[in-house]
Design an enzyme around this catalytic site. Sequence first.
Site, mmCIF file in Angstrom:
data_model
loop_
_atom_site.group_PDB
_atom_site.id
_atom_site.type_symbol
_atom_site.label_atom_id
_atom_site.label_comp_id
_atom_site.label_asym_id
_atom_site.label_seq_id
_atom_site.Cartn_x
_atom_site.Cartn_y
_atom_site.Cartn_z
ATOM 1 N N ASP A 214 0.805 -1.189 -0.040
ATOM 2 C CA ASP A 214 -0.044 -0.141 -0.146
ATOM 3 C C ASP A 214 0.873 1.010 0.026
ATOM 4 O OD1 ASP A 214 -1.868 1.877 0.436
ATOM 5 O OD2 ASP A 214 -2.914 0.827 1.955
ATOM 6 N N HIS A 311 -9.688 -1.183 -7.453
ATOM 7 C CA HIS A 311 -9.366 -0.091 -6.679
ATOM 8 C C HIS A 311 -8.400 0.824 -7.456
ATOM 9 C CE1 HIS A 311 -8.885 2.626 -3.030
ATOM 10 N NE2 HIS A 311 -7.496 2.276 -3.190
#
Length: 400
Positions: A214, A311
């Site tokens: 991330d 996403h």
Amino acid sequence: AGASPSEVMGDTGIEGEVGRAGWAEPGGQSARVAVSSPVGTDTVPFHGPRQAGVDTPAQAHAVFLAFDLLPDTDRLGIERMLRLLTDDAARLTQGRATIADTEPELAAAPARLTVTFGFGPELLARVAPDRAPAWLRPLPAFPQVDRLDPAFGDGDLLLQICGDDRMSVAHARRMLIKAARPFTAERWAQEGFRASRGAHPTGTTMRNLFGQVDGTANPAAQTPHLDRVVWGVGAEQVGITPWIQDGTSLVVRRIEMLLDTWDELDRPGKERVIGRTLGTGAPLTGEQEHDEPDFAALGPAGFPVIPDISHLRRARMDVPEYGMLRRGYNYDDPRGAIESGAGLIFAAYQADVDRQFVPVQERLAESDHLNLWTVPVGSAVFAIPPGCAEGGFVGDVLFA
Ligand code: HEM
């Protein structure tokens, strides 16, 4: 009095760097503590044109503290408070005890402690209403996804305390709350973590509690790209002017992550939700973490390899000049209201909330496969003022 650091080092028998920090200052001999760990004595400069803790490589621990100003804390009171907090933060981040430190030994190992100040709408309204950025207000509602709890929302003053040692973060938190107490009421606190310093090679992108890599698409440190995205340098051609030189904004969203239902997906399913592999974080069309995704690539059945509702696809803006610096922290709090209690303190820095953050959040709220496993429960926006010179205080430019 007056043993030199090296003498004390000799006593401890520990090899290592005796550093820039390493001494708890006032209080005489009894308060002195030698620290020899290169992790403990590492410091991040406090003074400078820009505040630390924004593009500082993220430390292992963070506490985000939001305060409300008391009704009678006026402009002068705010100035006094900011002077006190600045003095404390300047000392603590450099490994020195605060003036009124009750546990000065705990200041000796700052471990890259940073304290970053953020101002909410009410603080700006009381200090310099004409200088408040237009975007400094709660984000628009995103009813498709938001389940906001006011217990994690808004605030007049934010202190983001980050460090590689949980002890120095806890000590700084206590000292700063003490200094702020006469002027404020505590509003909320959120505590988060990343991998411990040294657990992975320096520069490794963090993982969140879904196991995903991330932060891959973040602007790289010390690049013109980061300067533009975070500090608005040279961004005028895309309609962004920083609200103040060397200032920026911070959006903090507390997002629950539904680990229990996430576990019902198999690994390829999890990877399609994001559009990247879990192993390396490479896009599903690539091999390495930083390979460019190919959104046009089709799989054997004729569907995009990176799904349109992934996403990655939804979060990527058509105007690459915008962007944001995501500097989030995991939390794992069994008191969480929803299922596992795990989540992400999503923290994003950008020069202009309306231009850079809101359009991405709008797209994600509209459609993002990840929404099935994530629930925003807190939301706050802060203006991050410039840093200050020695002798000054954070926010002093707004009092000029
Ligand atoms: C990318 C996870 C919420 C904006 C990513 C990536 C992951 C991820 C794994 C791909 C790797 C990377 O570039 O970092 C999550 C999780 C979230 C969350 C677990 C919630 C718990 C958000 C929110 C926003 C956001 C709320 C902004 C409104 C972005 C952006 C990218 C990204 C801008 C980069 C897209 C690109 O490649 O251009 N996120 N994210 N994310 N996310 Fe999120």
